[in-house]
Design an enzyme around this catalytic site. Structure first.
Site, PDB file in Angstrom:
ATOM      1  N   HIS A  36     127.727  60.216  81.306  1.00 40.38           N
ATOM      2  CA  HIS A  36     128.718  60.524  80.269  1.00 40.38           C
ATOM      3  C   HIS A  36     130.035  60.990  80.876  1.00 40.38           C
ATOM      4  CE1 HIS A  36     125.770  60.147  77.067  1.00 40.38           C
ATOM      5  NE2 HIS A  36     126.785  60.185  76.240  1.00 40.38           N
ATOM      6  N   LYS A 101     117.681  64.396  71.206  1.00 40.13           N
ATOM      7  CA  LYS A 101     116.820  65.392  70.555  1.00 40.13           C
ATOM      8  C   LYS A 101     117.580  66.701  70.420  1.00 40.13           C
ATOM      9  CE  LYS A 101     114.510  67.324  74.611  1.00 40.13           C
ATOM     10  NZ  LYS A 101     114.844  68.750  74.639  1.00 40.13           N
TER      11      LYS A 101
END
Lengths: 172, 279
Positions: A36, A101
């Protein structure tokens, strides 16, 4: 149980509500912390990303190596909150949504609403099941990051729950 | 004097690592089965059922239960009537971890903290060695994932805060963690000692069986009250709300200073994979 095949159109996204159980099939890209950082740096420099980000789904995950006879090793979701800082940038750049999650921050909720996108929570810890739902795995970028590299996965019936929908609702 | 080659310890660590990463402990499985029975229909029950199915798949296919096969934490209690021979102990253990994580197709998750460069073989392991009496070696292998480790916390409480302060610290840590550490969690707590021993005690508490209690009644009471309050938080499996946010709280203690009350709270996700052995 709602069955979805990625990419999903915006009309379908609008119908999804936080708490809905879904089975996701189609193409997703793995990326986590290090990937990222690099993707967002590339965007900032105006460089082309290693995959088409428009309507793509990123899966916050780093798999185990595949055993012989398997397309992937265990590959459950990692904690999405670590990507809080990056997700709004990628959503504004065209990302269709994420699978991870755990809760994500207010900036992410706003970015999901702004771009009419959705965040799915996969079941953390169910790595073996997710690994077996992966039918193919192809290295796309940053091989030196090992398990953190970007991979293109073809998945069938990934169990997940709509965690944050396009209307600003959250299951958490 | 008993002579043990460190290769024997390494072989045992290798075996424990291969088994631990692909199967939960029986006590953890029992706790998950109990949690699913206690849950009403909804996302949390669905998640718990998925986890139980995942556990079966992992065992059948010999696949890691969770892709985060963790940092390899090894706890050793070595009897002082033993003479170790062969390769240096830490080298032998690291060799076993390296081999197990390669042969088991486990993820290599260890990196330099600054450059973030992966060491590529999941070493070095985290090795805690203590010398005790006797001529046996007690070994614990605990693969520790970081989704949960990241949610751990350390408190230097004032003595005036007492037992209530300890319980508040435990509950608050789990509340702050929310959905992020893959609840239902197993909570390891260190009470007392110095800053460093307190954190170690919290890890040692996680090596205990889920559902076990301290043999000190006053500390067992802290475990019970903290668990009850945590399960009233309504975080639930995966943060989807529900009755089981933690499957257990284990506290270990040590004497501390008159001026302090250190409390360390080490969070373990529902993937309790600890293995124990005696040589």
């Amino acid at each position: 149980m709602i069955k979805l095949t990625l990419p999903i159109d915006k009309q379908q996204v609008e119908k999804l509500r936080a708490g809905d159980s879904v089975l996701v099939s189609g193409t997703i890209y793995t990326a986590r912390d290090c990937a990222h950082k690099r993707l967002v740096e590339m965007l900032c420099r105006g460089e082309e990303l290693p995959f088409e980000i428009k309507d793509a789904f990123i899966y916050y995950a780093g798999p185990c190596p595949a055993k012989p006879g398997y397309a992937s090793g265990s590959c459950g979701p990692t904690t999405s909150a670590r990507m809080d800082v990056y997700a709004p940038v990628l959503l504004d750049a065209g990302l269709g949504g994420m699978i991870g999650k755990g809760e994500m921050c207010e900036d992410v909720r706003q970015a999901l609403m702004r771009n009419n996108c959705v965040y799915f929570a996969a079941i953390g810890g169910a790595g073996a099941l997710y690994g077996k739902a992966i039918k193919s795995s192809e290295l796309v970028a940053f091989p030196e990051l090992l398990s953190e590299a970007v991979r293109r996965l073809e998945v069938i019936d990934f169990p997940a729950v709509v965690a944050m929908d396009s209307k600003g609702n959250s299951i958490y | 004097m008993r002579v043990i080659d460190t290769k024997e310890i390494a072989d045992k660590v290798y075996e424990m690592a291969l088994e631990a990463c692909v199967s939960l402990t029986p006590d953890c499985k029992a706790a998950l089965n109990k949690a699913v029975e206690n849950e009403r229909d909804g996302a949390a029950k669905f998640a718990l059922e998925t986890l139980i199915e995942n556990c079966r798949t992992a065992e059948n296919d010999k696949l890691p239960v969770c892709q985060d096969t963790g940092m390899a934490v090894v706890l050793l209690e070595i009897g002082q009537d033993i003479q170790l021979t062969g390769a240096p102990l830490d080298d032998a253990i690291n060799g076993a971890v390296r081999a197990a994580y390669s042969d088991g197709y486990f993820r290599k998750s260890v990196c330099d903290p600054i450059t973030r460069k992966n060491t590529g073989d999941n070493t070095p392991a985290v090795i805690h060695t203590h010398i005790c009496g006797g001529e046996q070696i007690s070994l614990t292998f605990l693969p520790k994932g970081f989704g949960s480790e990241n949610m751990s916390a350390m408190y230097m409480l004032k003595p005036a805060q007492g037992v209530d302060g300890i319980i508040d610290a435990i509950v608050q840590t789990v509340a702050n963690a929310g959905s992020r550490p893959c609840p239902p969690v197993y909570v390891g707590v260190g009470i007392g000692g110095t800053f460093d021993t307190c954190a170690f005690l919290a890890k040692k508490a996680l090596a205990r069986e889920v559902g076990s209690h301290s043999d000190r009644e006053d500390i067992a009471e802290i475990e019970r009250i903290a668990l009850e309050r945590i399960n009233a938080l309504d975080i639930g499996c995966q943060g989807f709300h529900g009755n089981t946010t933690a499957i257990g709280v284990s506290c270990e203690w040590a004497y501390t200073h008159i001026a302090g009350l250190p409390v360390a709270v080490n969070i373990q996700c529902h993937c309790v994979r600890c293995r124990r052995a005696v040589i």
